[in-house]
Design a protein around this motif. Structure first.
Motif, PDB file in Angstrom:
ATOM      1  N   VAL A  78       0.862  -1.188   0.000  1.00  0.00           N
ATOM      2  CA  VAL A  78       0.000   0.000   0.000  1.00  0.00           C
ATOM      3  C   VAL A  78       0.892   1.229   0.000  1.00  0.00           C
ATOM      4  CG1 VAL A  78      -1.834   1.228   1.223  1.00  0.00           C
ATOM      5  CG2 VAL A  78      -1.715  -1.279   1.347  1.00  0.00           C
ATOM      6  N   VAL A  79       0.596   2.185  -0.872  1.00  0.00           N
ATOM      7  CA  VAL A  79       1.427   3.377  -0.968  1.00  0.00           C
ATOM      8  C   VAL A  79       0.558   4.560  -1.362  1.00  0.00           C
ATOM      9  CG1 VAL A  79       2.024   2.965  -3.397  1.00  0.00           C
ATOM     10  CG2 VAL A  79       3.576   4.277  -1.963  1.00  0.00           C
ATOM     11  N   GLY A  80       0.910   5.740  -0.866  1.00  0.00           N
ATOM     12  CA  GLY A  80       0.230   6.951  -1.284  1.00  0.00           C
ATOM     13  C   GLY A  80       0.516   7.246  -2.742  1.00  0.00           C
ATOM     14  N   ALA A  81      -0.463   7.817  -3.438  1.00  0.00           N
ATOM     15  CA  ALA A  81      -0.304   8.054  -4.873  1.00  0.00           C
ATOM     16  C   ALA A  81       0.856   9.007  -5.154  1.00  0.00           C
ATOM     17  CB  ALA A  81      -1.598   8.614  -5.447  1.00  0.00           C
ATOM     18  N   GLY A  82       1.052  10.010  -4.301  1.00  0.00           N
ATOM     19  CA  GLY A  82       2.162  10.933  -4.498  1.00  0.00           C
ATOM     20  C   GLY A  82       3.504  10.240  -4.399  1.00  0.00           C
ATOM     21  N   GLY A  97      14.065 -15.178  -5.909  1.00  0.00           N
ATOM     22  CA  GLY A  97      14.576 -16.116  -4.917  1.00  0.00           C
ATOM     23  C   GLY A  97      13.663 -16.289  -3.722  1.00  0.00           C
ATOM     24  N   LEU A  98      12.777 -15.310  -3.495  1.00  0.00           N
ATOM     25  CA  LEU A  98      11.825 -15.376  -2.384  1.00  0.00           C
ATOM     26  C   LEU A  98      10.392 -15.422  -2.918  1.00  0.00           C
ATOM     27  CD1 LEU A  98      13.393 -12.611  -0.070  1.00  0.00           C
ATOM     28  CD2 LEU A  98      14.043 -15.022  -0.284  1.00  0.00           C
ATOM     29  N   ASP A  99      10.252 -15.653  -4.205  1.00  0.00           N
ATOM     30  CA  ASP A  99       8.942 -15.535  -4.835  1.00  0.00           C
ATOM     31  C   ASP A  99       8.016 -16.709  -4.549  1.00  0.00           C
ATOM     32  OD1 ASP A  99      10.727 -17.056  -6.258  1.00  0.00           O
ATOM     33  OD2 ASP A  99      10.255 -16.215  -8.206  1.00  0.00           O
ATOM     34  N   GLY A 100       8.506 -17.733  -3.860  1.00  0.00           N
ATOM     35  CA  GLY A 100       7.644 -18.862  -3.522  1.00  0.00           C
ATOM     36  C   GLY A 100       7.010 -18.752  -2.149  1.00  0.00           C
ATOM     37  N   TRP A 101       7.219 -17.648  -1.451  1.00  0.00           N
ATOM     38  CA  TRP A 101       6.704 -17.523  -0.094  1.00  0.00           C
ATOM     39  C   TRP A 101       5.200 -17.310  -0.061  1.00  0.00           C
ATOM     40  CZ3 TRP A 101      10.599 -14.109   3.153  1.00  0.00           C
ATOM     41  CH2 TRP A 101      11.838 -14.766   3.189  1.00  0.00           C
ATOM     42  N   ARG A 102       4.621 -16.773  -1.088  1.00  0.00           N
ATOM     43  CA  ARG A 102       3.173 -16.590  -1.191  1.00  0.00           C
ATOM     44  C   ARG A 102       2.720 -17.136  -2.534  1.00  0.00           C
ATOM     45  NH1 ARG A 102       2.997 -16.273   3.374  1.00  0.00           N
ATOM     46  NH2 ARG A 102       2.763 -14.483   4.760  1.00  0.00           N
ATOM     47  N   ASP A 103       1.524 -17.724  -2.551  1.00  0.00           N
ATOM     48  CA  ASP A 103       1.014 -18.299  -3.791  1.00  0.00           C
ATOM     49  C   ASP A 103       0.572 -17.235  -4.783  1.00  0.00           C
ATOM     50  OD1 ASP A 103       1.427 -20.876  -2.855  1.00  0.00           O
ATOM     51  OD2 ASP A 103      -0.571 -21.010  -1.960  1.00  0.00           O
ATOM     52  N   ALA A 104      -0.071 -16.192  -4.320  1.00  0.00           N
ATOM     53  CA  ALA A 104      -0.620 -15.166  -5.200  1.00  0.00           C
ATOM     54  C   ALA A 104       0.440 -14.126  -5.550  1.00  0.00           C
ATOM     55  CB  ALA A 104      -1.814 -14.488  -4.535  1.00  0.00           C
ATOM     56  N   PRO A 105       0.302 -13.463  -6.701  1.00  0.00           N
ATOM     57  CA  PRO A 105       1.212 -12.363  -7.039  1.00  0.00           C
ATOM     58  C   PRO A 105       1.102 -11.238  -6.010  1.00  0.00           C
ATOM     59  CG  PRO A 105      -0.078 -13.033  -8.953  1.00  0.00           C
ATOM     60  CD  PRO A 105      -0.684 -13.715  -7.770  1.00  0.00           C
ATOM     61  N   LEU A 106       2.163 -10.474  -5.880  1.00  0.00           N
ATOM     62  CA  LEU A 106       2.155  -9.331  -4.981  1.00  0.00           C
ATOM     63  C   LEU A 106       1.340  -8.209  -5.608  1.00  0.00           C
ATOM     64  CD1 LEU A 106       3.258  -7.996  -2.392  1.00  0.00           C
ATOM     65  CD2 LEU A 106       5.256  -7.291  -3.724  1.00  0.00           C
ATOM     66  N   ALA A 107       0.335  -7.724  -4.889  1.00  0.00           N
ATOM     67  CA  ALA A 107      -0.535  -6.662  -5.400  1.00  0.00           C
ATOM     68  C   ALA A 107      -0.041  -5.303  -4.935  1.00  0.00           C
ATOM     69  CB  ALA A 107      -1.971  -6.891  -4.935  1.00  0.00           C
ATOM     70  N   LEU A 108      -0.421  -4.277  -5.688  1.00  0.00           N
ATOM     71  CA  LEU A 108      -0.117  -2.891  -5.349  1.00  0.00           C
ATOM     72  C   LEU A 108      -1.420  -2.135  -5.162  1.00  0.00           C
ATOM     73  CD1 LEU A 108       1.854  -0.456  -5.123  1.00  0.00           C
ATOM     74  CD2 LEU A 108       1.639  -0.210  -7.612  1.00  0.00           C
ATOM     75  N   ALA A 109      -1.494  -1.316  -4.123  1.00  0.00           N
ATOM     76  CA  ALA A 109      -2.685  -0.499  -3.879  1.00  0.00           C
ATOM     77  C   ALA A 109      -2.261   0.949  -3.647  1.00  0.00           C
ATOM     78  CB  ALA A 109      -3.466  -1.013  -2.676  1.00  0.00           C
ATOM     79  N   LEU A 110      -2.915   1.864  -4.330  1.00  0.00           N
ATOM     80  CA  LEU A 110      -2.658   3.291  -4.188  1.00  0.00           C
ATOM     81  C   LEU A 110      -3.752   3.929  -3.349  1.00  0.00           C
ATOM     82  CD1 LEU A 110      -1.842   4.181  -7.911  1.00  0.00           C
ATOM     83  CD2 LEU A 110      -0.275   3.330  -6.154  1.00  0.00           C
ATOM     84  N   VAL A 111      -3.365   4.767  -2.424  1.00  0.00           N
ATOM     85  CA  VAL A 111      -4.329   5.548  -1.646  1.00  0.00           C
ATOM     86  C   VAL A 111      -4.307   6.965  -2.198  1.00  0.00           C
ATOM     87  CG1 VAL A 111      -5.000   6.388   0.629  1.00  0.00           C
ATOM     88  CG2 VAL A 111      -3.968   4.119   0.392  1.00  0.00           C
ATOM     89  N   THR A 112      -5.458   7.451  -2.664  1.00  0.00           N
ATOM     90  CA  THR A 112      -5.516   8.744  -3.312  1.00  0.00           C
ATOM     91  C   THR A 112      -6.872   9.404  -3.119  1.00  0.00           C
ATOM     92  OG1 THR A 112      -5.590   9.842  -5.483  1.00  0.00           O
ATOM     93  CG2 THR A 112      -5.937   7.476  -5.474  1.00  0.00           C
ATOM     94  N   ARG A 113      -6.884  10.651  -2.707  1.00  0.00           N
ATOM     95  CA  ARG A 113      -8.136  11.395  -2.587  1.00  0.00           C
ATOM     96  C   ARG A 113      -8.751  11.663  -3.955  1.00  0.00           C
ATOM     97  NH1 ARG A 113      -9.242  14.800   1.976  1.00  0.00           N
ATOM     98  NH2 ARG A 113      -7.941  14.272   3.775  1.00  0.00           N
ATOM     99  N   ARG A 114      -7.896  11.959  -4.935  1.00  0.00           N
ATOM    100  CA  ARG A 114      -8.388  12.378  -6.247  1.00  0.00           C
ATOM    101  C   ARG A 114      -8.666  11.217  -7.190  1.00  0.00           C
ATOM    102  NH1 ARG A 114      -4.031  16.959  -7.784  1.00  0.00           N
ATOM    103  NH2 ARG A 114      -2.660  15.269  -7.111  1.00  0.00           N
ATOM    104  N   GLY A 115      -8.253  10.025  -6.816  1.00  0.00           N
ATOM    105  CA  GLY A 115      -8.524   8.862  -7.655  1.00  0.00           C
ATOM    106  C   GLY A 115      -7.660   8.776  -8.895  1.00  0.00           C
ATOM    107  N   GLU A 116      -6.590   9.548  -8.952  1.00  0.00           N
ATOM    108  CA  GLU A 116      -5.734   9.555 -10.136  1.00  0.00           C
ATOM    109  C   GLU A 116      -4.767   8.374 -10.100  1.00  0.00           C
ATOM    110  OE1 GLU A 116      -3.872  13.341 -10.093  1.00  0.00           O
ATOM    111  OE2 GLU A 116      -5.687  14.424 -10.693  1.00  0.00           O
TER     112      GLU A 116
END
Length: 249
Positions: A78-82, A97-116
């Motif tokens: 999770v990261v701020g959009a700015g 080398g550490l990509d087997g620790w979780r089954d699902a891909p790593l997701a990215l989430a943006l927190v933004t007031r303006r939705g950009e």
């Protein structure tokens, strides 16, 4: 890149040599479901960035070693959009080398007031999630599929972070790793949502100018958040410290 050995200072004292599998660090940084963890880097005098106004100019190989482990253990970054724009975030992959620790891909989430959504992230097969309020909902929905937009209306058109993080966890996985920036950390603290704070202290002093890892402008009045040290790592060569703090909420 030659990764440094790290000395485990608390609890006990022992050396954790470089390890491609990072077995020891995986145990030290185990990320339980439902935990919102924040990872930040700062100088000795509290600066959140270096001369180029980016965190990359104050981190080092020891910080990178911990950074890789935290990402490998998380479900969502999770990261701020700015911050995403300034630090040029792109689609995330788990560290090699550490990509087997979780089954699902790593997701990215943006927190933004303006939705950009930065153009580099709006297209492609793996689009980010966006957590926004009513004000940014239309803009986010214009860029992303409906299942990638989390609308959590807050006061004055802002974002209700508690509702937003809960819905994000339900959709993408509940091991949330926030990588800043300082304004988002301040807002998460004000909303009493931070479970753990991982802070790397770089052996540098920046003086006046750079902001702290929790910036002003957070929601509500400042308040103290008690924390206890889970462990402290020391890189004797570079003098970097990496601490993991658990917040008692």
């Amino acid at each position: 890149m030659a990764l440094p050995a790290l000395t485990l200072v608390v609890p006990g004292s022992r050396v954790i040599p470089p390890d491609d599998a990072e077995t020891v660090l995986r145990g030290l940084y185990a990320h339980d479901p439902g935990v919102l963890r924040v990872n930040m880097v700062a100088t000795v005098d509290g600066a959140a960035w270096g001369p180029d106004h980016l965190s990359g100019s104050i981190n080092d190989d020891a910080d990178f070693r911990v950074f890789r482990v935290l990402r490998a253990l998380a479900d969502v970054v999770v990261v701020g959009a700015g911050t995403a724009r300034a630090e040029r975030y792109s689609v995330l992959d788990r560290p090699e080398g550490l990509d087997g620790w979780r089954d699902a891909p790593l997701a990215l989430a943006l927190v933004t007031r303006r939705g950009e959504v930065p153009s580099a992230l709006a297209g492609g097969d793996r689009q980010p999630y966006v957590v926004t309020g009513e004000r940014g909902a239309a803009a986010a929905r214009a860029e992303l599929p409906a299942d990638r937009v989390v609308v959590a209306p807050g006061p004055a058109g802002g974002v209700d972070l508690a509702a937003g993080m809960a819905e994000l966890a339900a959709r993408a996985g509940s091991r949330l790793l926030c990588e800043g920036g300082p304004h988002l950390l301040a807002d998460l603290l004000a909303a009493d949502l931070v479970d753990e704070l991982c802070v790397t202290t770089a052996p540098l002093l920046m003086g006046a100018g750079p902001g702290r890892i929790a910036a002003g402008g957070g929601v509500g009045e400042p308040s103290a958040h008690p924390a206890r040290l889970a462990h402290l790592l020391h890189d004797p060569a570079g003098q970097t410290l990496a601490a993991r703090w658990v917040l008692d909420r």
